[in-house]
Write a protein that holds these residues in place. Structure first.
Motif, PDB file in Angstrom:
ATOM      1  N   ILE A  16       0.821  -1.205   0.000  1.00  0.00           N
ATOM      2  CA  ILE A  16       0.000   0.000   0.000  1.00  0.00           C
ATOM      3  C   ILE A  16       0.858   1.259   0.000  1.00  0.00           C
ATOM      4  O   ILE A  16       0.670   2.150  -0.821  1.00  0.00           O
ATOM      5  CB  ILE A  16      -0.957   0.020   1.219  1.00  0.00           C
ATOM      6  CG1 ILE A  16      -1.850  -1.223   1.249  1.00  0.00           C
ATOM      7  CG2 ILE A  16      -1.773   1.313   1.247  1.00  0.00           C
ATOM      8  CD1 ILE A  16      -2.812  -1.375   0.105  1.00  0.00           C
ATOM      9  N   CYS A  17       1.801   1.349   0.933  1.00  0.00           N
ATOM     10  CA  CYS A  17       2.525   2.616   1.124  1.00  0.00           C
ATOM     11  C   CYS A  17       4.022   2.565   0.832  1.00  0.00           C
ATOM     12  O   CYS A  17       4.673   3.600   0.809  1.00  0.00           O
ATOM     13  CB  CYS A  17       2.318   3.119   2.555  1.00  0.00           C
ATOM     14  SG  CYS A  17       3.143   2.114   3.815  1.00  0.00           S
ATOM     15  N   GLY A  46      -6.848  -7.005   2.619  1.00  0.00           N
ATOM     16  CA  GLY A  46      -7.047  -5.791   1.827  1.00  0.00           C
ATOM     17  C   GLY A  46      -5.932  -5.510   0.838  1.00  0.00           C
ATOM     18  O   GLY A  46      -6.036  -4.594   0.043  1.00  0.00           O
ATOM     19  N   ASN A  47      -4.868  -6.326   0.856  1.00  0.00           N
ATOM     20  CA  ASN A  47      -3.799  -6.098  -0.114  1.00  0.00           C
ATOM     21  C   ASN A  47      -3.409  -7.401  -0.788  1.00  0.00           C
ATOM     22  O   ASN A  47      -2.327  -7.534  -1.326  1.00  0.00           O
ATOM     23  CB  ASN A  47      -2.580  -5.442   0.531  1.00  0.00           C
ATOM     24  CG  ASN A  47      -1.887  -6.329   1.546  1.00  0.00           C
ATOM     25  OD1 ASN A  47      -2.357  -7.405   1.875  1.00  0.00           O
ATOM     26  ND2 ASN A  47      -0.772  -5.866   2.047  1.00  0.00           N
ATOM     27  N   GLY A  56      -7.734  -7.437  -7.363  1.00  0.00           N
ATOM     28  CA  GLY A  56      -6.711  -7.292  -6.333  1.00  0.00           C
ATOM     29  C   GLY A  56      -6.008  -5.953  -6.415  1.00  0.00           C
ATOM     30  O   GLY A  56      -5.811  -5.269  -5.409  1.00  0.00           O
ATOM     31  N   MET A  57      -5.646  -5.539  -7.605  1.00  0.00           N
ATOM     32  CA  MET A  57      -4.963  -4.257  -7.788  1.00  0.00           C
ATOM     33  C   MET A  57      -5.906  -3.094  -7.490  1.00  0.00           C
ATOM     34  O   MET A  57      -5.488  -2.086  -6.933  1.00  0.00           O
ATOM     35  CB  MET A  57      -4.408  -4.128  -9.208  1.00  0.00           C
ATOM     36  CG  MET A  57      -3.216  -5.024  -9.471  1.00  0.00           C
ATOM     37  SD  MET A  57      -1.846  -4.733  -8.309  1.00  0.00           S
ATOM     38  CE  MET A  57      -1.423  -3.051  -8.674  1.00  0.00           C
ATOM     39  N   ARG A  58      -7.160  -3.231  -7.844  1.00  0.00           N
ATOM     40  CA  ARG A  58      -8.125  -2.164  -7.573  1.00  0.00           C
ATOM     41  C   ARG A  58      -8.233  -1.922  -6.072  1.00  0.00           C
ATOM     42  O   ARG A  58      -8.221  -0.796  -5.601  1.00  0.00           O
ATOM     43  CB  ARG A  58      -9.479  -2.490  -8.167  1.00  0.00           C
ATOM     44  CG  ARG A  58     -10.487  -1.371  -7.924  1.00  0.00           C
ATOM     45  CD  ARG A  58     -11.815  -1.682  -8.521  1.00  0.00           C
ATOM     46  NE  ARG A  58     -12.303  -2.912  -7.914  1.00  0.00           N
ATOM     47  CZ  ARG A  58     -13.358  -3.579  -8.331  1.00  0.00           C
ATOM     48  NH1 ARG A  58     -14.037  -3.144  -9.368  1.00  0.00           N
ATOM     49  NH2 ARG A  58     -13.745  -4.675  -7.735  1.00  0.00           N
ATOM     50  N   GLY A  59      -8.311  -3.007  -5.292  1.00  0.00           N
ATOM     51  CA  GLY A  59      -8.394  -2.875  -3.842  1.00  0.00           C
ATOM     52  C   GLY A  59      -7.172  -2.189  -3.256  1.00  0.00           C
ATOM     53  O   GLY A  59      -7.281  -1.323  -2.380  1.00  0.00           O
ATOM     54  N   ILE A  60      -6.008  -2.554  -3.749  1.00  0.00           N
ATOM     55  CA  ILE A  60      -4.757  -1.931  -3.283  1.00  0.00           C
ATOM     56  C   ILE A  60      -4.758  -0.447  -3.617  1.00  0.00           C
ATOM     57  O   ILE A  60      -4.456   0.399  -2.771  1.00  0.00           O
ATOM     58  CB  ILE A  60      -3.538  -2.647  -3.911  1.00  0.00           C
ATOM     59  CG1 ILE A  60      -3.388  -4.034  -3.277  1.00  0.00           C
ATOM     60  CG2 ILE A  60      -2.271  -1.814  -3.753  1.00  0.00           C
ATOM     61  CD1 ILE A  60      -2.392  -4.917  -3.982  1.00  0.00           C
TER      62      ILE A  60
END
Length: 98
Positions: A16-17, A46-47, A56-60
């Motif tokens: 995420i970060c 969530g990742n 999966g990428m959309r959620g990230i």
């Protein structure tokens, strides 16, 4: 930066970060359920997903956008380095998780 990866399926950078302290968040492709002190994401929650998987990428990306849009506040502020730079940190994100 030296990574502690033993295999390609090991990850120590938050998806995420981009934060890392060298602790494996994913090992052998499986989450270690470590909570990132920066964005507060738990690896595997969530990742999850594959780089080629749209959902999966959309959620990230949604969570990353929400976190940044709300000021990129640290989940554990006492662990925030004095010289912290959001852009420098996010530049550490592997291309497959951008």
């Amino acid at each position: 930066m030296k990574l502690n990866r033993e295999t390609e399926d090991d990850e120590e950078i938050c998806r995420i970060c981009g934060f890392t302290e060298g602790e494996l968040l994913w090992e052998g492709g499986w989450p270690n359920h470590v909570i990132c002190p920066c964005c507060g994401t738990e690896s595997g929650t969530g990742n999850a997903g594959e780089p080629a998987d749209w959902d999966g990428m959309r959620g990230i990306r949604v969570f990353r956008g929400y976190w940044v849009g709300n000021g990129a506040q640290w989940s554990s502020p006492s662990r925030k380095p004095e010289d912290w730079d959001l852009l420098r940190q996010m530049a550490q994100l592997p291309p497959e998780w951008r």
